[in-house]
Design a protein around this motif. Structure first.
Motif: not given
Length: 144
Positions: A126-144
């Protein structure tokens, strides 16, 4: 000689990797008492802000303020605690902690107030999803 960034073992133990900004790795402290994020510049052998070159100091501040603004809005924070301490972990890292008047330690500092309460997999998602909505394209998520 080329060195590779390595996260301090204590941070590895106590936090979950969320992803990377251009300079910093973003971690989530594994303590669901507070939305507690940690930015770690991906530079070797740095324990103090002044050890970063000027460009990296400015980038760290940009990433910190961007994250703080996004967290204040998306978590409806009453206050944000932003600090570099490093008394236990010497590797330079910036804490960005969402504080609410009804959190477990308010208004005291969060350190040592309550035992850490680990996140469930669902809470982290849920936190990852919340951050996906607001972080820009210069941020790269690491899945895990």
């Amino acid at each position: 000689m080329l060195t590779v960034f390595a996260l301090d073992s204590r941070l590895q133990q106590d936090a979950l990797v969320i992803g990377d900004f251009p300079l910093c790795r973003l971690l989530l402290s594994n303590d669901s008492n507070y939305p507690w994020f940690i930015l770690v510049p991906r530079r070797e052998d740095i324990s103090e802000l002044f050890q970063l070159d000027v460009a990296d100091q400015q980038q760290l501040w940009r990433e910190t303020t961007t994250l703080a603004e996004l967290l204040k809005d998306s978590f409806d924070a009453d206050k944000l605690n932003v600090a570099t301490l490093g008394n236990v972990v010497s590797q330079l890292h910036m804490h960005v902690i969402v504080r609410k008047r009804d959190d477990a330690a308010w208004p005291a500092p969060v350190w040592g107030r309550h035992p850490a309460k680990p996140y469930s997999a669902e809470q982290v998602a849920a936190i990852r999803e919340r951050l996906r909505l607001v972080l820009t394209e210069e941020f790269t998520f690491v899945e895990g």
